[in-house]
Design an enzyme around this catalytic site. Structure first.
Site, short mmCIF file in Angstrom:
data_model
loop_
_atom_site.label_atom_id
_atom_site.label_comp_id
_atom_site.label_asym_id
_atom_site.label_seq_id
_atom_site.Cartn_x
_atom_site.Cartn_y
_atom_site.Cartn_z
N LYS A 149 0.85 -1.18 0.00
CA LYS A 149 0.00 0.00 0.00
C LYS A 149 0.89 1.24 0.00
O LYS A 149 1.81 1.37 0.82
CB LYS A 149 -0.91 -0.01 1.24
CG LYS A 149 -1.93 -1.13 1.24
CD LYS A 149 -2.97 -0.97 0.15
CE LYS A 149 -4.09 -1.99 0.26
NZ LYS A 149 -5.14 -1.79 -0.76
N LYS A 245 -13.77 -7.23 -8.05
CA LYS A 245 -14.14 -7.57 -6.68
C LYS A 245 -15.64 -7.82 -6.64
O LYS A 245 -16.42 -7.00 -7.15
CB LYS A 245 -13.77 -6.45 -5.70
CG LYS A 245 -12.28 -6.21 -5.58
CD LYS A 245 -11.98 -5.06 -4.63
CE LYS A 245 -10.50 -4.81 -4.50
NZ LYS A 245 -10.19 -3.61 -3.66
#
Length: 326
Positions: A149, A245
């Site tokens: 991240k 997703k």
């Protein structure tokens, strides 16, 4: 079919930190369908914050379909009755699950897919200072694929630190929109020497035109910018891949159609997830055979998982047990 649904809260192992903040728990909505013979199908959805969803709004949307389900609502009907998002995902997956259990056939066979096989999944290194990310990477160095991240400022130092901690691992990065206003191609060029093979969502969704004419040395993947098939046209020519997703697109039914459409348009596929338990991961795992990158570590980041949890062996996620889902 009779519908019941509930909100469950699951603590995160430590904290899950991205450019937009940290999470110490995740709330998921579980939908259960029961037929007259006592067969039960289950599905789970994690609210999508950028849809404006909360666990409470998702639960209400799920329960709004109780009468329709009792009257025989099908997966096809559901697509028109609820918008994309976590509520439709929970119900769509519950309908797939109960159909599989009623027929005695696994979902992968009902959907015309290949039998699931162990697949390498990314493991997330949360956003932190370089020293912490290096330590986290060293602890996860035995995993073959790490996902970092990022936050914009200081990203080169973070990636370099992770590379020191895990010199053999494949690396993908997720900017979570933090490169908006930056020179995306230049930022990617800086990361190329570290072997980064994919950059997720460098800019804010809705501002995808900023990528027009950008020649990135590392492929770019649309996450927030690609929810379902309606978003594909504006991704082509700007991104080289999309992250599918189930909570975003609204279930396995749309995810399968999205993967097929993306491939036809020349886009690579990544299959990802929100923070969730193995019940939410299991349906997404069926897309692994169609994906170049698999990022299904949502349950691995929790302090605990549900019974019959999916397992991981040397960085490979094992297929779910039919007793869990499908």
């Amino acid at each position: 079919m009779k519908l019941t649904a509930r909100i469950e809260r699951w603590p995160v192992a430590g904290a899950f930190t991205i450019a937009r903040g940290a999470k110490t728990h995740v709330d998921v909505v579980v939908a259960e369908l029961a037929d007259r013979d006592g067969v039960i199908g289950r599905g789970a959805g994690t609210p999508i914050y950028y849809h404006g969803e909360t666990a409470e709004t998702v639960l209400a949307a799920v329960l709004s379909q109780a009468d329709a389900l009792a009257a025989g609502l099908t997966r096809e009907d559901l697509q028109a009755r609820l918008p994309r998002g976590a509520a439709r995902n929970a119900l769509d997956c519950a309908l797939w699950d109960i159909a599989a259990k009623q027929s005695g056939q696994p979902v992968w066979r009902l959907a015309g897919l290949a039998e699931p096989a162990p697949s390498v999944t990314a493991f997330t290194i949360s956003l932190a200072d370089p020293a912490r990310m290096e330590a986290d990477a060293r602890a996860a160095a035995g995993r073959p694929l790490l996902k970092l991240k990022l936050a914009g400022e200081g990203d080169r130092e973070r990636v370099a630190a992770v590379r020191r901690g895990a010199p053999e691992a494949r690396l993908i990065v997720d900017a979570n929109e933090a490169w908006t206003g930056r020179d995306v191609a230049a930022e990617a060029e800086v990361l190329k020497p570290f072997g980064v093979e994919l950059i997720e969502q460098p800019i804010a969704h809705g501002q995808d035109a900023l990528l027009d004419g950008i020649d990135s040395p590392i492929p770019l993947a649309a996450d927030e910018s690609c929810q379902d098939r309606a978003d594909l046209d504006r991704c082509v020519g700007r991104y080289q891949a999309i992250n599918i997703k189930l909570d975003k697109c609204g279930g396995l039914t749309e995810a399968l159609a999205l993967a097929t459409a993306a491939e036809a348009m020349g886009l690579e596929v990544m299959v990802g997830c929100m923070l969730s338990t193995s019940l939410g991961i299991a349906p997404a795992f069926l897309l692994a055979d169609q994906a170049r990158w698999i990022d299904l570590d949502g349950a691995l980041l929790l302090a605990a998982d549900r019974d019959m949890a999916m397992s991981i062996d040397r960085g490979c996620l094992m297929p779910p047990a039919p007793a869990l889902w499908g």
